[in-house]
Design a protein around this motif. Structure first.
Motif: not given
Length: 179
Positions: A76, A112-115, A103, A105-106, A110, A108, A170, A173
């Motif tokens: 994370h 997911e840069k944090q994962w 990476l 996409t989640g 978008e 939604n 993903f 969430d």
């Protein structure tokens, strides 16, 4: 002498067809176990994919999971780690790959840069690198000195390629499915 017409099947024709059919069924029954044993067993199929709850991983931390007998690092990332990964001149990397390409996409839609999800095996000789170590605060392999950044990309050392990104998605969430 009796006259035989070619249109009518004889008893011998019936025996030929019946014997051939029985032989075909017997051959298929004998070969099927040989073909079926090539399928993966239940323990391999059970490890083919795993679902991971990522809601318990705080920002700036990483958790290791086991998938197909390999360690998988789920990190994370902080805003600083994301910025450091994005600000790298991709052309200067030994294995050029932008951070966004590593990476997913989640739910939604978008990115997911944090994962960050990578297989935790050094691409040089298969050692397990240490997290939050090395010059780039990413990963450091103590065996031969390979240094990876916060995106799992090789920056220094003998490793030829970046840490591998497993197939993952993903599913919500708070959950990802690897495999």
């Amino acid at each position: 002498m009796a006259e035989i017409h070619a249109d009518e099947p004889t008893r011998r024709d019936f025996l030929y067809v019946a014997t051939g059919s029985l032989a075909a069924v017997g051959a298929a029954a004998a070969i099927w176990p040989l073909i079926d044993q090539m399928n993966p067993d239940a323990s391999v199929l059970a490890l083919a994919s795993i679902e991971i709850d990522i809601s318990n991983i705080p920002v700036g931390q990483e958790t290791t999971f086991k998938w197909r007998g390999k360690p998988v690092f789920v990190r994370h990332r902080t805003e600083e780690e994301i910025k450091a990964a994005e600000d790298v001149d991709v052309a200067s990397l030994p294995d050029p790959q932008p951070d966004d390409a590593r990476l997913m996409t989640g739910p939604n839609g978008e990115l997911e840069k944090q994962w960050l999800v990578v297989i935790g095996i050094c691409t040089h000789l298969g050692c397990v690198p240490l997290s939050y170590r090395g010059e780039y605060d990413g990963y450091f392999c103590p065996c031969h000195g390979s240094v990876y950044d916060t995106s799992g990309r090789i920056r220094k050392g003998p490793a030829p390629t970046n840490l591998e990104v497993p197939p993952y998605a993903f599913i919500s969430d708070t959950k990802i499915k690897i495999g």
